[in-house]
Design an enzyme around this catalytic site. Sequence first.
Site, short mmCIF file in Angstrom:
data_model
loop_
_atom_site.label_atom_id
_atom_site.label_comp_id
_atom_site.label_asym_id
_atom_site.label_seq_id
_atom_site.Cartn_x
_atom_site.Cartn_y
_atom_site.Cartn_z
CG ASP A 75 -1.81 1.21 1.31
OD1 ASP A 75 -1.71 2.08 0.42
OD2 ASP A 75 -2.61 1.30 2.27
CB SER A 154 0.27 11.24 -17.07
OG SER A 154 -0.69 11.50 -18.09
CE1 TYR A 167 -3.72 9.95 -13.34
CE2 TYR A 167 -3.78 11.39 -15.27
CZ TYR A 167 -3.30 10.25 -14.63
OH TYR A 167 -2.42 9.43 -15.28
CE LYS A 171 -0.20 10.02 -12.68
NZ LYS A 171 0.68 8.98 -12.11
#
Length: 306
Positions: A75, A154, A167, A171
């Site tokens: 985790d 990304s 998100y 990134k």
Amino acid sequence: MARQQPRVLIGRTAAITGGARGIGKETARALLREGMKVGIGDLDLATAEATAEELRRALPGRGGNGVDIRAYALDVVDRDSVRAFVEGIERDLGPIDVFDSNAGIMPLGTFLNETDESTRRQIDINVNGVINCAKEVLPRFVQRRRGHLVNVASMAGKAGVPGAATYCGTKHFVVGLSEALRGEMHHAGVDVDITCVMPAIVQTELAAGTKDTRGVKKVTPEDVAEAIVEALKVPRFDVYVPKAAGVANTVIGVLPRRGRESVARAIGADKTLIEADPSARAGYELRASESDPQLESPAQAKSLTP
């Protein structure tokens, strides 16, 4: 200038977070083919173990001895779990030479409709998870004066894309963190490499239902894995997948704000995520929502693998 000789990867040890599926799984496959020893970690230990067994059976290894891959519960939000993952690999496979920080989630939807729980999960996993991994492995690299940290970010870490505001923010953080760490390793005078991988949309469950962008085809997990192997052999910081995306990002980056936004609209990048098909994404979104780092135990959750 003389061309740099590619590094030999045979016999080296790699750790991969989010290794049960997708990019993580294919990266493990690619590194095993190079003769590396690989430890994969995932919140979904059962799937990680199945992946390890699948790759063990599928790849003959070098010299007929079979491949050396182990699966571990992980985790990334829990610093103690990351430490146990690192220590387990170094106990079983030897000192880690390559650490691939790959685990992440990408729930989609407008920012105003995003729940606080989704925001927290993305920051915990995509930001704090990357921090936890770097803080556990980099001191070992610095002490040994060698090592290679690969952070999977990304193309969304270079631009804000409607439909994935949080998100994109996470990134952007990974890109910035990676750049700063590269500078700090250089300042420390140690041979520790930092690589930031920035794929376009990858054909995994994470990208289910997303729209195509004109002129930019979706890449495969194998494409990303191949790019990572190349960066390990001949280290470099910026790894765009496909490579053409890096060229496009550089060219578009010199345009003024209106020009960049006009290009995004022309190729449909402004609709890629915000108009994703909810029904096609239902399975992934459910798995991502159940991958809650505040659950009592990994057995209650699903994988976080992109």
